[in-house]
Scaffold this motif. Sequence first.
Motif, mmCIF file in Angstrom:
data_model
loop_
_atom_site.group_PDB
_atom_site.id
_atom_site.type_symbol
_atom_site.label_atom_id
_atom_site.label_comp_id
_atom_site.label_asym_id
_atom_site.label_seq_id
_atom_site.Cartn_x
_atom_site.Cartn_y
_atom_site.Cartn_z
ATOM 1 N N LEU A 3 8.069 10.702 -12.311
ATOM 2 C CA LEU A 3 9.411 11.769 -11.655
ATOM 3 C C LEU A 3 10.222 10.949 -10.338
ATOM 4 O O LEU A 3 11.346 10.619 -10.126
ATOM 5 N N TYR A 4 8.495 10.860 -9.433
ATOM 6 C CA TYR A 4 9.783 11.356 -7.893
ATOM 7 C C TYR A 4 10.259 9.251 -8.140
ATOM 8 O O TYR A 4 11.254 9.314 -7.539
ATOM 9 N N THR A 5 8.788 8.470 -8.391
ATOM 10 C CA THR A 5 9.040 7.630 -8.095
ATOM 11 C C THR A 5 10.672 6.775 -9.173
ATOM 12 O O THR A 5 11.383 6.163 -8.514
ATOM 13 N N LEU A 6 10.854 7.356 -9.895
ATOM 14 C CA LEU A 6 12.057 7.110 -10.674
ATOM 15 C C LEU A 6 13.430 8.155 -10.374
ATOM 16 O O LEU A 6 14.476 7.124 -9.885
ATOM 17 N N GLY A 7 13.313 9.232 -9.403
ATOM 18 C CA GLY A 7 14.454 8.916 -8.434
ATOM 19 C C GLY A 7 14.367 8.488 -7.566
ATOM 20 O O GLY A 7 15.840 8.187 -7.149
ATOM 21 N N LEU A 8 13.830 8.144 -6.948
ATOM 22 C CA LEU A 8 13.869 7.332 -5.798
ATOM 23 C C LEU A 8 14.496 5.829 -5.867
ATOM 24 O O LEU A 8 15.488 5.544 -5.637
ATOM 25 N N TYR A 35 18.199 4.655 -5.006
ATOM 26 C CA TYR A 35 18.052 3.505 -3.529
ATOM 27 C C TYR A 35 19.434 2.640 -4.251
ATOM 28 O O TYR A 35 20.253 2.348 -3.442
ATOM 29 N N ILE A 36 19.619 2.912 -5.341
ATOM 30 C CA ILE A 36 20.899 1.772 -6.147
ATOM 31 C C ILE A 36 21.467 2.685 -6.692
ATOM 32 O O ILE A 36 23.177 2.199 -5.744
ATOM 33 N N ILE A 37 21.510 4.286 -6.083
ATOM 34 C CA ILE A 37 22.752 4.848 -6.645
ATOM 35 C C ILE A 37 23.458 5.000 -4.579
ATOM 36 O O ILE A 37 25.054 4.534 -5.076
ATOM 37 N N TYR A 97 18.480 -2.301 -2.821
ATOM 38 C CA TYR A 97 19.109 -2.687 -4.308
ATOM 39 C C TYR A 97 17.502 -3.270 -4.682
ATOM 40 O O TYR A 97 16.959 -3.298 -5.786
ATOM 41 N N ALA A 98 16.578 -3.921 -3.434
ATOM 42 C CA ALA A 98 15.449 -4.463 -4.083
ATOM 43 C C ALA A 98 14.165 -3.292 -4.260
ATOM 44 O O ALA A 98 13.461 -3.339 -5.108
ATOM 45 N N TRP A 99 14.276 -2.504 -3.601
ATOM 46 C CA TRP A 99 13.655 -1.315 -3.241
ATOM 47 C C TRP A 99 13.715 -0.820 -5.255
ATOM 48 O O TRP A 99 13.463 0.056 -6.179
ATOM 49 N N GLY A 100 15.023 -0.269 -5.227
ATOM 50 C CA GLY A 100 15.589 0.633 -6.514
ATOM 51 C C GLY A 100 15.320 -0.609 -7.726
ATOM 52 O O GLY A 100 14.472 -0.118 -8.302
ATOM 53 N N LEU A 101 15.635 -1.749 -7.902
ATOM 54 C CA LEU A 101 14.754 -2.660 -9.176
ATOM 55 C C LEU A 101 13.949 -1.926 -8.926
ATOM 56 O O LEU A 101 12.938 -2.207 -10.362
ATOM 57 N N ILE A 102 12.278 -2.745 -8.203
ATOM 58 C CA ILE A 102 11.413 -2.578 -8.477
ATOM 59 C C ILE A 102 10.964 -1.461 -8.166
ATOM 60 O O ILE A 102 9.716 -1.662 -9.190
ATOM 61 N N LEU A 103 10.691 -0.963 -8.102
ATOM 62 C CA LEU A 103 10.757 0.777 -8.487
ATOM 63 C C LEU A 103 10.977 0.819 -10.027
ATOM 64 O O LEU A 103 10.348 1.726 -11.020
ATOM 65 N N LEU A 104 11.968 0.399 -10.084
ATOM 66 C CA LEU A 104 13.265 1.013 -12.091
ATOM 67 C C LEU A 104 11.805 0.002 -12.587
ATOM 68 O O LEU A 104 11.440 0.754 -13.966
ATOM 69 N N ALA A 105 11.447 -1.224 -12.157
ATOM 70 C CA ALA A 105 11.020 -1.723 -13.189
ATOM 71 C C ALA A 105 8.878 -1.117 -13.434
ATOM 72 O O ALA A 105 8.447 -0.803 -14.150
ATOM 73 N N LYS A 106 8.629 -0.084 -12.338
ATOM 74 C CA LYS A 106 7.466 0.361 -12.188
ATOM 75 C C LYS A 106 7.582 0.797 -13.302
ATOM 76 O O LYS A 106 6.697 1.450 -13.847
ATOM 77 N N LEU A 147 4.334 -3.526 -2.012
ATOM 78 C CA LEU A 147 4.347 -4.608 -1.198
ATOM 79 C C LEU A 147 5.218 -5.522 -0.902
ATOM 80 O O LEU A 147 5.305 -6.496 -0.009
ATOM 81 N N LEU A 148 5.380 -6.254 -2.250
ATOM 82 C CA LEU A 148 6.776 -7.332 -2.363
ATOM 83 C C LEU A 148 7.632 -6.357 -1.806
ATOM 84 O O LEU A 148 8.628 -7.409 -1.282
ATOM 85 N N ALA A 149 8.408 -5.313 -1.934
ATOM 86 C CA ALA A 149 9.676 -4.358 -1.322
ATOM 87 C C ALA A 149 9.637 -4.337 0.111
ATOM 88 O O ALA A 149 10.783 -4.604 0.538
ATOM 89 N N VAL A 150 8.592 -4.301 1.020
ATOM 90 C CA VAL A 150 7.964 -4.273 2.109
ATOM 91 C C VAL A 150 8.909 -5.855 2.824
ATOM 92 O O VAL A 150 8.898 -6.196 3.192
ATOM 93 N N TRP A 151 7.940 -7.003 2.352
ATOM 94 C CA TRP A 151 8.305 -7.928 1.928
ATOM 95 C C TRP A 151 9.803 -8.419 2.364
ATOM 96 O O TRP A 151 10.144 -8.863 2.711
ATOM 97 N N LEU A 152 10.091 -7.898 0.986
ATOM 98 C CA LEU A 152 11.852 -8.087 1.009
ATOM 99 C C LEU A 152 12.409 -7.297 2.303
ATOM 100 O O LEU A 152 13.261 -8.233 2.558
ATOM 101 N N THR A 153 12.365 -6.340 2.526
ATOM 102 C CA THR A 153 12.763 -5.489 2.961
ATOM 103 C C THR A 153 13.039 -6.881 4.634
ATOM 104 O O THR A 153 13.813 -7.057 6.100
#
Length: 260
Positions: free
Chosen positions: A111-116, A120-122, A161-170, A199-205
């Motif tokens: 739930l925390y991951t979904l909220g996060l 990020y996106i909002i 956006y990268a963080w939000g979409l990656i976490l949403l896919a998770k 790691l993917l999100a951090v690398w894109l950042t």
Amino acid sequence: MTSLDKPTEEAQQDDPRAVTEAALFEAFGGVRGMVETVVPGLLFVTIYTINKDLHMSAIAALAVSLVLVVVRLAMKDTVKHAFSGVFGVAFGVVFAMMTGNAKDFYLPGMLYTLGLSLAYIITTLCGVPLLGLILGPVFKENLSWRTRNPGRKKAYAKASYAWGLILLAKCAILFPLYWWADTTQLGWVLIALKIPPFLLAVWLTWVFLAKAPAPIDVFAEMEAEEKAAELKAAESKGAQSPGVAATESADSGPRHRRDG
């Protein structure tokens, strides 16, 4: 932090990109921070896979989280990431114990991951990307990127956006498993998805920020303004001193003549 947590100071001085790398490691905990997020869940699912004992698995996960905090304290290191791990595990233990369903150990974290991901996106859609709020103080730029550094704001928006979409896919993978899979299947998939998306999100950042304009050091600006104000005050005081001395000399002249 240890050498595993961030690049050396020499590397930071030689390469501006290393400054970005060091800031990201500081913000997200580095190698040790990743380990501390994985170990409790790994211990829980391992014990539960072996003996299906919810209480033993939960207690072991909480105990190892507390040990990680104690180690941090003993080494006089930052404990924010270890403490966040303890709280996450504690919430999972409470949920699982209350419902008697071992899968609920993972529910608070999901739930925390979904909220996060939504945050990020909002926040980015609202023009205040969350990653900028997180990393602004780390880069000593605070919120200067919002109005004074548009290129940097754009980089924060892309990264958020990268963080939000990656976490949403998770979440899109984990929540169906929560309903359809058993505890051990969900646990092992969750462990497998702990580090790679991060790691993917951090690398894109890092990619986005390394190409962005340099941050504006607002702390250095404030220090410079304070020094300029002090210098101006000193100069003003020095300019007034000759006039005061001349006045005192003029006042004392006639007195000397009268005395003579």
